[in-house]
Design a protein around this motif. Structure first.
Motif, mmCIF file in Angstrom:
data_model
loop_
_atom_site.group_PDB
_atom_site.id
_atom_site.type_symbol
_atom_site.label_atom_id
_atom_site.label_comp_id
_atom_site.label_asym_id
_atom_site.label_seq_id
_atom_site.Cartn_x
_atom_site.Cartn_y
_atom_site.Cartn_z
ATOM 1 N N TYR A 137 15.771 -2.450 7.617
ATOM 2 C CA TYR A 137 15.035 -1.370 6.958
ATOM 3 C C TYR A 137 13.950 -1.909 6.028
ATOM 4 O O TYR A 137 12.887 -1.315 5.888
ATOM 5 C CB TYR A 137 16.038 -0.519 6.175
ATOM 6 N N ALA A 138 14.217 -3.054 5.405
ATOM 7 C CA ALA A 138 13.227 -3.648 4.509
ATOM 8 C C ALA A 138 11.941 -3.990 5.260
ATOM 9 O O ALA A 138 10.834 -3.852 4.725
ATOM 10 C CB ALA A 138 13.798 -4.905 3.844
ATOM 11 N N ASN A 139 12.075 -4.445 6.513
ATOM 12 C CA ASN A 139 10.909 -4.773 7.331
ATOM 13 C C ASN A 139 10.250 -3.513 7.903
ATOM 14 O O ASN A 139 9.031 -3.366 7.875
ATOM 15 C CB ASN A 139 11.304 -5.682 8.493
ATOM 16 N N MET A 140 11.074 -2.625 8.447
ATOM 17 C CA MET A 140 10.560 -1.455 9.160
ATOM 18 C C MET A 140 9.935 -0.418 8.234
ATOM 19 O O MET A 140 9.011 0.292 8.622
ATOM 20 C CB MET A 140 11.682 -0.789 9.964
ATOM 21 N N VAL A 141 10.449 -0.338 6.995
ATOM 22 C CA VAL A 141 10.027 0.734 6.089
ATOM 23 C C VAL A 141 9.483 0.198 4.767
ATOM 24 O O VAL A 141 8.316 0.417 4.427
ATOM 25 C CB VAL A 141 11.211 1.695 5.802
ATOM 26 N N LEU A 142 10.309 -0.506 4.017
ATOM 27 C CA LEU A 142 9.947 -0.853 2.641
ATOM 28 C C LEU A 142 8.710 -1.733 2.540
ATOM 29 O O LEU A 142 7.986 -1.689 1.535
ATOM 30 C CB LEU A 142 11.131 -1.554 1.958
ATOM 31 N N ASN A 143 8.423 -2.516 3.582
ATOM 32 C CA ASN A 143 7.274 -3.431 3.563
ATOM 33 C C ASN A 143 6.328 -3.166 4.735
ATOM 34 O O ASN A 143 5.589 -4.053 5.146
ATOM 35 C CB ASN A 143 7.768 -4.883 3.614
ATOM 36 N N ASN A 144 6.322 -1.945 5.249
ATOM 37 C CA ASN A 144 5.599 -1.689 6.500
ATOM 38 C C ASN A 144 4.695 -0.467 6.397
ATOM 39 O O ASN A 144 4.742 0.426 7.239
ATOM 40 C CB ASN A 144 6.602 -1.512 7.645
ATOM 41 N N TRP A 145 3.838 -0.427 5.374
ATOM 42 C CA TRP A 145 2.995 0.745 5.149
ATOM 43 C C TRP A 145 1.737 0.348 4.386
ATOM 44 O O TRP A 145 1.666 -0.715 3.775
ATOM 45 C CB TRP A 145 3.762 1.800 4.330
ATOM 46 N N LYS A 146 0.751 1.214 4.459
ATOM 47 C CA LYS A 146 -0.442 1.062 3.633
ATOM 48 C C LYS A 146 -1.002 2.437 3.306
ATOM 49 O O LYS A 146 -0.717 3.420 3.992
ATOM 50 C CB LYS A 146 -1.510 0.223 4.341
ATOM 51 N N ARG A 147 -1.779 2.492 2.245
ATOM 52 C CA ARG A 147 -2.424 3.747 1.858
ATOM 53 C C ARG A 147 -3.735 3.900 2.635
ATOM 54 O O ARG A 147 -4.488 2.938 2.792
ATOM 55 C CB ARG A 147 -2.732 3.757 0.366
ATOM 56 N N ILE A 148 -4.011 5.098 3.091
ATOM 57 C CA ILE A 148 -5.298 5.381 3.725
ATOM 58 C C ILE A 148 -6.392 5.333 2.667
ATOM 59 O O ILE A 148 -7.412 4.669 2.831
ATOM 60 C CB ILE A 148 -5.254 6.755 4.426
ATOM 61 N N ASP A 149 -6.182 6.032 1.573
ATOM 62 C CA ASP A 149 -7.045 5.956 0.399
ATOM 63 C C ASP A 149 -6.335 5.069 -0.606
ATOM 64 O O ASP A 149 -5.284 5.429 -1.142
ATOM 65 C CB ASP A 149 -7.277 7.354 -0.176
ATOM 66 N N GLU A 150 -6.876 3.879 -0.844
ATOM 67 C CA GLU A 150 -6.187 2.904 -1.691
ATOM 68 C C GLU A 150 -5.941 3.413 -3.099
ATOM 69 O O GLU A 150 -5.032 2.930 -3.789
ATOM 70 C CB GLU A 150 -6.982 1.604 -1.739
ATOM 71 N N SER A 151 -6.739 4.385 -3.543
ATOM 72 C CA SER A 151 -6.556 4.936 -4.883
ATOM 73 C C SER A 151 -5.664 6.179 -4.871
ATOM 74 O O SER A 151 -5.397 6.756 -5.921
ATOM 75 C CB SER A 151 -7.914 5.288 -5.505
ATOM 76 N N GLY A 152 -5.220 6.584 -3.696
ATOM 77 C CA GLY A 152 -4.408 7.789 -3.575
ATOM 78 C C GLY A 152 -2.925 7.524 -3.769
ATOM 79 O O GLY A 152 -2.495 6.400 -4.018
ATOM 80 N N ASP A 153 -2.137 8.591 -3.632
ATOM 81 C CA ASP A 153 -0.701 8.480 -3.855
ATOM 82 C C ASP A 153 0.018 8.047 -2.585
ATOM 83 O O ASP A 153 -0.610 7.722 -1.563
ATOM 84 C CB ASP A 153 -0.140 9.815 -4.369
ATOM 85 N N LEU A 154 1.346 8.059 -2.657
ATOM 86 C CA LEU A 154 2.156 7.640 -1.512
ATOM 87 C C LEU A 154 2.744 8.854 -0.787
ATOM 88 O O LEU A 154 3.911 8.862 -0.408
ATOM 89 C CB LEU A 154 3.270 6.694 -1.977
ATOM 90 N N SER A 155 1.912 9.863 -0.591
ATOM 91 C CA SER A 155 2.330 11.038 0.163
ATOM 92 C C SER A 155 2.167 10.762 1.658
ATOM 93 O O SER A 155 1.444 9.845 2.067
ATOM 94 C CB SER A 155 1.493 12.252 -0.233
ATOM 95 N N LEU A 156 2.821 11.559 2.477
ATOM 96 C CA LEU A 156 2.755 11.380 3.927
ATOM 97 C C LEU A 156 1.323 11.388 4.443
ATOM 98 O O LEU A 156 0.976 10.631 5.354
ATOM 99 C CB LEU A 156 3.559 12.482 4.621
ATOM 100 N N GLU A 157 0.499 12.262 3.870
ATOM 101 C CA GLU A 157 -0.882 12.385 4.348
ATOM 102 C C GLU A 157 -1.738 11.171 4.007
ATOM 103 O O GLU A 157 -2.826 10.998 4.566
ATOM 104 C CB GLU A 157 -1.525 13.656 3.764
ATOM 105 N N ASN A 158 -1.263 10.321 3.113
ATOM 106 C CA ASN A 158 -2.056 9.162 2.696
ATOM 107 C C ASN A 158 -1.413 7.850 3.114
ATOM 108 O O ASN A 158 -1.664 6.805 2.534
ATOM 109 C CB ASN A 158 -2.255 9.176 1.171
ATOM 110 N N LEU A 159 -0.556 7.893 4.154
ATOM 111 C CA LEU A 159 0.151 6.695 4.585
ATOM 112 C C LEU A 159 -0.127 6.366 6.041
ATOM 113 O O LEU A 159 -0.271 7.266 6.874
ATOM 114 C CB LEU A 159 1.659 6.880 4.400
#
Length: 264
Positions: free
Chosen positions: A126-148
């Motif tokens: 899970y640490a690989n698949m989820v916890l370390n496997n994402w980026k923000r679309i807008d780097e200044s935005g939040d961690l909502s689904l729409e910005n991931l």
């Protein structure tokens, strides 16, 4: 996982912090540029290599790399490398045209070394698949689904991305719950009932939000596609020989697969 990049924060919760390194070519890893480019190219092409049947041939011929040079650098570099080799491992074992119980030394040896560094088993978790496997679309935005966006996947299916991004968004939202819980406990110590009540309300609102995020799973993740295409490469490693890994002495190894049950 005893490093600063896994400390809990209100924004990230148990997600890696700062945000994951999306490409080792963007940081000073200490590794040869050609090695970095090769590894990241294979990762980028992973779904195509699987579809075209060339994945095992490519991984059989990976260059031998000494990763000890990155130990004293940003711990997210080791985490990125561990993500890369765990995806290589599961793709090699589960996504070939024929079954195999052999993981080549080109993958097995660095995987075991990197796993020792991150203090986790040599498997996709899970640490690989989820916890370390994402980026923000807008780097200044939040961690909502729409910005991931997901950094790595086995397929080109958006269902796979969405499945894991829902988990990322839940982990992020839960960060505020953890902070509220900490503040509630601190308030208990100083006999501050009004703050305890306020924190408990935050916890209730947060849990409602987490459930709402979870219920968004069917929006873009079809259960049939998930079962037929997404789940397969996530299975664990059963009786796999890690070639070239001296400490295993040639004995087959078994490790559980990644699961949401591994959520911190």
């Amino acid at each position: 996982m005893q490093t600063d990049c896994w400390r809990v924060t209100p924004e990230h919760g148990f997600l890696i912090h700062p945000d994951p390194i999306p490409d080792l070519g963007l940081v000073d890893s200490g590794l040869d540029d050609e090695i970095v480019e090769h590894l990241e190219t294979v990762m980028e092409d992973l779904p195509d290599l699987i579809d075209d049947g060339f994945l095992r041939e490519v991984l059989d011929n990976l260059p031998t790399v000494n990763f000890s040079i990155v130990r004293k650098r940003d711990p997210r570099i080791i985490e990125r490398l561990h993500l890369i080799y765990t995806y290589f491992t599961n793709a090699y074992i589960h996504m070939g045209d024929t079954s195999t119980q052999q993981l080549p030394a080109t993958v097995a040896v660095p995987l075991v070394y990197l796993s020792e560094q991150v203090q986790r088993p040599p498997m996709l978790s899970y640490a690989n698949m989820v916890l370390n496997n994402w980026k923000r679309i807008d780097e200044s935005g939040d961690l909502s689904l729409e910005n991931l966006e997901l950094l790595q996947s086995f397929t080109h299916l958006y269902d796979e991305q969405w499945f894991f991004l829902v988990h990322v968004a839940i982990e992020a939202r839960a960060g505020q719950l953890l902070d509220a819980l900490r503040r509630a406990l601190d308030a208990v110590e100083v006999d501050d009932p009004s703050t305890v009540l306020s924190c408990l309300r935050e916890l209730r609102e947060g849990l409602v939000d987490v459930v709402k995020i979870f219920h968004r799973m069917p929006e873009h993740c079809d259960p049939d596609l998930y079962f037929q295409h997404v789940r397969q490469p996530l299975f664990g490693l059963k009786d796999i020989v890690f070639e070239g890994v001296t400490q295993f002495k040639g004995k087959p190894q078994t490790f559980m697969g990644g699961s949401g049950a591994q959520s911190t």
